[in-house]
Scaffold this motif. Structure first.
Motif, PDB file in Angstrom:
ATOM      1  N   ALA A  24      13.417  87.462  92.938  1.00 27.57           N
ATOM      2  CA  ALA A  24      13.406  86.376  91.961  1.00 27.57           C
ATOM      3  C   ALA A  24      12.614  85.162  92.445  1.00 27.57           C
ATOM      4  O   ALA A  24      12.945  84.030  92.126  1.00 27.57           O
ATOM      5  N   ASN A  25      11.570  85.409  93.222  1.00 27.89           N
ATOM      6  CA  ASN A  25      10.701  84.308  93.650  1.00 27.89           C
ATOM      7  C   ASN A  25       9.334  84.856  93.997  1.00 27.89           C
ATOM      8  O   ASN A  25       9.020  86.008  93.686  1.00 27.89           O
ATOM      9  N   GLY A  26       8.509  84.044  94.632  1.00 29.01           N
ATOM     10  CA  GLY A  26       7.200  84.498  95.064  1.00 29.01           C
ATOM     11  C   GLY A  26       6.838  83.826  96.376  1.00 29.01           C
ATOM     12  O   GLY A  26       6.651  82.620  96.427  1.00 29.01           O
ATOM     13  N   MET A  27       6.766  84.606  97.446  1.00 26.74           N
ATOM     14  CA  MET A  27       6.408  84.065  98.759  1.00 26.74           C
ATOM     15  C   MET A  27       5.945  85.207  99.638  1.00 26.74           C
ATOM     16  O   MET A  27       6.366  86.345  99.472  1.00 26.74           O
ATOM     17  N   GLU A  28       5.083  84.877 100.599  1.00 23.30           N
ATOM     18  CA  GLU A  28       4.393  85.907 101.361  1.00 23.30           C
ATOM     19  C   GLU A  28       4.517  85.702 102.862  1.00 23.30           C
ATOM     20  O   GLU A  28       4.588  84.562 103.334  1.00 23.30           O
ATOM     21  N   TYR A  29       4.532  86.832 103.572  1.00 26.17           N
ATOM     22  CA  TYR A  29       4.535  86.866 105.032  1.00 26.17           C
ATOM     23  C   TYR A  29       3.791  88.132 105.451  1.00 26.17           C
ATOM     24  O   TYR A  29       3.513  88.999 104.621  1.00 26.17           O
ATOM     25  N   PRO A  30       3.449  88.274 106.723  1.00 25.55           N
ATOM     26  CA  PRO A  30       2.705  89.470 107.127  1.00 25.55           C
ATOM     27  C   PRO A  30       3.449  90.765 106.780  1.00 25.55           C
ATOM     28  O   PRO A  30       4.607  90.946 107.141  1.00 25.55           O
ATOM     29  N   MET A  31       2.774  91.615 106.036  1.00 25.78           N
ATOM     30  CA  MET A  31       3.251  92.954 105.679  1.00 25.78           C
ATOM     31  C   MET A  31       4.438  92.957 104.714  1.00 25.78           C
ATOM     32  O   MET A  31       4.862  94.025 104.274  1.00 25.78           O
ATOM     33  N   ILE A  32       4.986  91.790 104.358  1.00 24.90           N
ATOM     34  CA  ILE A  32       6.125  91.747 103.443  1.00 24.90           C
ATOM     35  C   ILE A  32       6.004  90.520 102.550  1.00 24.90           C
ATOM     36  O   ILE A  32       5.563  89.453 102.998  1.00 24.90           O
ATOM     37  N   CYS A  33       6.356  90.685 101.281  1.00 23.23           N
ATOM     38  CA  CYS A  33       6.333  89.549 100.363  1.00 23.23           C
ATOM     39  C   CYS A  33       7.496  89.666  99.397  1.00 23.23           C
ATOM     40  O   CYS A  33       8.079  90.726  99.199  1.00 23.23           O
ATOM     41  N   PHE A  34       7.838  88.536  98.773  1.00 26.79           N
ATOM     42  CA  PHE A  34       8.981  88.438  97.876  1.00 26.79           C
ATOM     43  C   PHE A  34       8.489  88.034  96.494  1.00 26.79           C
ATOM     44  O   PHE A  34       7.768  87.046  96.344  1.00 26.79           O
ATOM     45  N   ASN A  35       8.900  88.789  95.496  1.00 26.37           N
ATOM     46  CA  ASN A  35       8.368  88.641  94.143  1.00 26.37           C
ATOM     47  C   ASN A  35       9.497  88.583  93.126  1.00 26.37           C
ATOM     48  O   ASN A  35      10.666  88.492  93.487  1.00 26.37           O
ATOM     49  N   TYR A  36       9.145  88.611  91.874  1.00 24.09           N
ATOM     50  CA  TYR A  36      10.164  88.639  90.833  1.00 24.09           C
ATOM     51  C   TYR A  36       9.854  89.758  89.856  1.00 24.09           C
ATOM     52  O   TYR A  36       8.777  90.356  89.895  1.00 24.09           O
ATOM     53  N   GLY A  37      10.815  90.027  88.939  1.00 25.99           N
ATOM     54  CA  GLY A  37      10.562  91.021  87.907  1.00 25.99           C
ATOM     55  C   GLY A  37      11.785  91.841  87.556  1.00 25.99           C
ATOM     56  O   GLY A  37      11.882  93.012  87.941  1.00 25.99           O
ATOM     57  N   ARG A  38      12.734  91.231  86.867  1.00 24.05           N
ATOM     58  CA  ARG A  38      13.970  91.917  86.510  1.00 24.05           C
ATOM     59  C   ARG A  38      14.023  92.222  85.022  1.00 24.05           C
ATOM     60  O   ARG A  38      13.579  91.421  84.199  1.00 24.05           O
ATOM     61  N   ALA A  39      14.572  93.384  84.717  1.00 26.16           N
ATOM     62  CA  ALA A  39      14.729  93.785  83.323  1.00 26.16           C
ATOM     63  C   ALA A  39      15.988  93.160  82.748  1.00 26.16           C
ATOM     64  O   ALA A  39      16.834  92.620  83.466  1.00 26.16           O
ATOM     65  N   ASP A  40      16.110  93.226  81.431  1.00 32.55           N
ATOM     66  CA  ASP A  40      17.363  92.831  80.794  1.00 32.55           C
ATOM     67  C   ASP A  40      18.432  93.863  81.130  1.00 32.55           C
ATOM     68  O   ASP A  40      18.159  94.948  81.642  1.00 32.55           O
ATOM     69  N   LYS A  41      19.677  93.536  80.816  1.00 32.16           N
ATOM     70  CA  LYS A  41      20.780  94.417  81.201  1.00 32.16           C
ATOM     71  C   LYS A  41      20.685  95.792  80.552  1.00 32.16           C
ATOM     72  O   LYS A  41      21.218  96.780  81.087  1.00 32.16           O
ATOM     73  N   ASP A  42      19.992  95.891  79.415  1.00 30.09           N
ATOM     74  CA  ASP A  42      19.851  97.193  78.772  1.00 30.09           C
ATOM     75  C   ASP A  42      18.647  97.974  79.300  1.00 30.09           C
ATOM     76  O   ASP A  42      18.329  99.050  78.791  1.00 30.09           O
ATOM     77  N   GLY A  43      17.973  97.424  80.305  1.00 30.94           N
ATOM     78  CA  GLY A  43      16.845  98.120  80.910  1.00 30.94           C
ATOM     79  C   GLY A  43      15.501  97.819  80.269  1.00 30.94           C
ATOM     80  O   GLY A  43      14.472  98.307  80.743  1.00 30.94           O
ATOM     81  N   THR A  44      15.469  97.040  79.207  1.00 28.13           N
ATOM     82  CA  THR A  44      14.199  96.684  78.560  1.00 28.13           C
ATOM     83  C   THR A  44      13.653  95.406  79.176  1.00 28.13           C
ATOM     84  O   THR A  44      14.341  94.691  79.905  1.00 28.13           O
TER      85      THR A  44
END
Length: 773
Positions: A388-408
């Motif tokens: 649920a964010n966006g940040m970067e480090y060597p070989m690993i990064c943190f991003n976002y992108g969650r679906a709604d509870k029904d999977g859509t």
């Protein structure tokens, strides 16, 4: 770029404006002058070509870290041994370390130096910026010793710690330090920050993103000495390369993904998971090493036992990790420029519909695209974590992108997720490998990376809605009032519109440089050369500017001056078009043109209305009023006229005859530079037969008059319309003055409404939900 050896004009501080004009008050001699003292002088460490000099050096710091994650108290405790190599020519009596977690300390300047105000509705995040954070935050240093265990003196100044060395560290020597510390992990969803935890109340579990978490060496460099500028949350960091060995003790049901390669998968994974890991190393499709079912089971059945994950990484500038029991983990082998890389993703059940389908394949695509445009990806692993964010480090990064509870999910969420994965994975190249100083020049990592992101997006999907890169997308920022703008060459903390300034404007500038100014062949070679020269080194803006020119033979000082050192926008107006035809002296042609002009000249509104009213004219009714001139053909072509023309024509040279016979149309076009930022002229001609033609004129047309230029174009056909910048390549802020004749266009408000989806948007219509797919 003139390779001047003027006194040092460092780029490290604050805002650099277009100050040193060479010819103030004139209409020329300013925007095309060489940058001169605005760049630091070349030396033995950094050459005039933009390459590292023969005596280039940089420091090295190796880390051996043991840490424990307390899942009940949300606390991290650690101990590290740092081996620091002094490769500089300078004796050092102290070292500076970064303590980024101290940004949460209520006493740190970043808690108070920004203005604030109240409104009728306040979010928790807004209130947290006003109130001191509740809790005991910041890094607690419990011990600092030398290799023999003798205590060392140290001083903490907010987010920086100075360790005083008992003996001077001479050039070529190394020293070992031991540091022990702990800190309380913060709820980054409410308090903010680069790392911390996210709590999931529905299953009472935590997702830990452990970043900027250990005391780590600041950069000591040839161009600025110690980079000990305080961390305030925006300007990120500058770090030395080194080797890492990290042992992370966590609950036994946690999955840990981190920088580098795990050394003990066989001990920390179940036999089934380990077997799937071996399968993933041979698979061309993502394999779930930890399945969704296993993650859901771990969420429900917490265990008291603990495990230690061991990771090693070589030649990296930082180390980060994710730890949680609520993680699905998939991986696949990805060949990149001859190297075998494990592309991997870690994500919770709520992100499964998007990440299982896209994340790892987007990671693989990003590595291939960036490697093509820069250098081959050198590391064995690349990881995308949904956090649920966006940040970067060597070989690993943190991003976002969650679906709604029904999977859509909405299309905006999908595209935002793909864009942020490309962006954060791309940061492996800038600045994790091409190691620029993010504290000073955000654009050198964010801008260059956003440009490469744009290329990767266009290579991923031809319909991808890229928001940063296309020239016309930066117009609304560049037309803002000057008091809301600052040059790209501005320190991170001093920027008002951070996203447009540090990300979008430099990315747009590089896209224009590639597509419009230099061309792809010259640009791509020079850009790759910059990446190759400065991989695993510490470049400055001057090194980038000089390399781009050195490798292309294109003088770009005017471009850097305008796009990176200035705030002027592009607004080139097409003022007038005058049409000329050659007087060929052919009496027949001349007579025909004269007849047409005569008839047109004597026609007027009164004549037309008299005729319509049926007025009788005496001259026409009374023949006695008619004389020689009443019947004279004033446009008659006489034989002596033809003979004179033939004699004239036969006396012409062959080249002159070709010019007379060509029947060229000459168009004199005047352009004015209303915005101030000089750019090439891209002119689209539409002819009366419906065909089109485009002329591209170098920006150097402005060098003798930066305010207005006039140029004549010869065309075989008759022109119907002329349009400036037809493909919107130059970021012109006013397209209403770009055509002849003038064209009506939608207002800027309507155009802005048509492009309202920002990168990373997670809102928007969700047709998938409506159709229950």
């Amino acid at each position: 770029m003139r390779k001047s050896f003027y006194l040092l004009g460092m780029l490290c501080c604050g805002t650099i404006a277009l100050s040193a004009q060479q010819n103030p008050g004139s209409n020329h001699g300013n925007r095309f002058e060489q940058l001169g003292t605005m760049l630091q002088s070349p030396n033995m460490y950094r050459s005039a070509s933009g390459a590292p000099g023969p005596k280039y050096w940089q420091q090295r710091a190796d880390y051996d870290i043991t840490a424990t994650l307390d899942d009940d108290k949300q606390r991290l405790t650690g101990a590290e041994t740092i081996t620091y190599f002094n490769n500089s020519p300078d004796p050092l009596t102290y070292l500076w370390l970064q303590l980024d977690e101290n940004e949460h300390d209520p006493k740190s300047d970043n808690r108070s130096f920004d203005g604030s105000r109240m409104s009728d509705k306040m979010t928790l995040s807004q209130l947290n910026k006003i109130l001191p954070p509740a809790g005991d935050w910041g890094t607690k240093i419990t011990k600092v010793t030398d290799a023999a265990g003798k205590a060392l003196s140290y001083t903490i100044n907010q987010t920086m710690m100075r360790i005083d060395l008992p003996n001077t560290l001479m050039p070529g020597e190394k020293v070992q330090l031991k540091v022990e510390w702990w800190y309380n992990l913060s709820d980054r969803m409410s308090i903010g920050g680069r790392g911390g935890f996210e709590y999931f109340p529905e299953d009472k579990n935590y997702l830990y993103t452990i970043t900027q978490w250990y005391p780590r060496l600041a950069v000591y460099s040839d161009f600025q000495g110690w980079q000990n500028k305080q961390f305030t949350g925006r300007g990120e960091f500058a770090l030395a390369f080194g080797n890492y060995r990290v042992r992370m003790n966590v609950p036994a049901d946690h999955i840990v993904g981190a920088t580098g390669e795990c050394q003990n998968y066989r001990e920390v994974l179940t036999p089934a998971q380990y077997q799937r890991w071996q399968q993933a190393k041979q698979s061309k499709e993502p394999v779930e090493v930890v399945t969704l079912e296993e993650a859901k089971k771990a969420i429900q059945q917490k265990v008291a036992a603990r495990k230690t994950w061991v990771y090693e990484a070589q030649h990296v500038r930082d180390f980060a990790l994710v730890s949680s029991r609520r993680l699905v983990w998939d991986a696949m082998a990805t060949p990149v420029e001859g190297n075998q890389v494990m592309a991997m993703s870690y994500y919770g059940p709520e992100a499964y519909p998007l990440y299982r389908r896209y994340s790892t394949k987007v990671v693989a695509h990003t590595l291939k695209s960036y490697s093509k445009h820069t250098i081959p990806y050198p590391y064995p692993v690349a990881i995308s974590v949904e956090a649920a964010n966006g940040m970067e480090y060597p070989m690993i990064c943190f991003n976002y992108g969650r679906a709604d509870k029904d999977g859509t999910y909405s299309e905006a969420t999908k595209n935002g997720m793909i864009g942020v994965v490309i962006h954060e994975v791309g940061h492996n190249f800038f600045p994790m490998i091409v190691n620029s100083d993010e504290r000073q020049w955000s654009w050198m990592d964010e801008g260059l990376n956003t440009f490469c992101q744009f290329m990767a997006e266009t290579e991923w999907d031809p319909e991808f809605p890229s928001q940063r890169g296309p020239a016309h997308k930066i117009v609304d920022y560049m037309k803002m009032p000057k008091d809301q703008l600052e040059p790209v060459m501005t320190n991170s903390e001093n920027i008002i519109e951070f996203g447009p300034n540090a990300y979008a404007k430099p990315a747009t500038a590089l896209n224009i440089l590639r597509e419009t100014v230099m061309g792809r062949e010259l640009f791509d070679f020079a850009f790759r050369e910059y990446a190759r020269r400065w991989a695993f080194k510490h470049p400055t803006p001057a090194d980038f500017f000089r390399t781009m020119e050195d490798a292309s033979a294109v003088d770009l000082d005017w471009f850097w001056r305008g796009w990176f050192f200035g705030t002027e926008p592009v607004d080139i107006a097409l003022d007038s078009v005058k049409w000329y035809r050659m007087d060929g002296k052919n009496p027949e042609t001349t007579a025909s043109a004269a007849r047409e002009a005569y008839e047109k000249g004597k026609d007027h509104i009164a004549r037309q209305r008299n005729k319509a009213a049926g007025i009788t004219y005496p001259v026409l009714q009374d023949t006695s009023l008619q004389d020689f001139y009443s019947k004279w053909n004033r446009f008659e072509v006489r034989s002596e006229d033809k003979a004179a023309y033939e004699q004239f024509y036969n006396g012409l040279s062959a080249e002159e005859k070709r010019m007379y016979d060509s029947k060229k149309n000459f168009y004199e076009v005047t352009f004015s530079n209303k915005g101030g930022l000089v750019m090439p002229l891209i002119i689209e001609w539409t002819f009366t037969d419906g065909t089109k033609e485009t002329d591209r004129i170098s920006a150097y047309i402005w060098r003798k008059n930066e305010n207005q230029v006039t140029k004549v174009f010869a065309k075989d056909k008759t022109v119907a319309t002329v349009k400036l910048d037809p493909l919107r390549e130059t970021a012109d802020i006013d397209e209403n003055n770009n055509s002849w004749p003038r064209e009506a266009a939608p207002s800027r408000f309507e155009l802005f409404k048509a492009n309202t989806a920002p990168r990373g948007a997670s809102s928007g219509d969700n047709p998938m939900k409506k159709r229950n797919q």
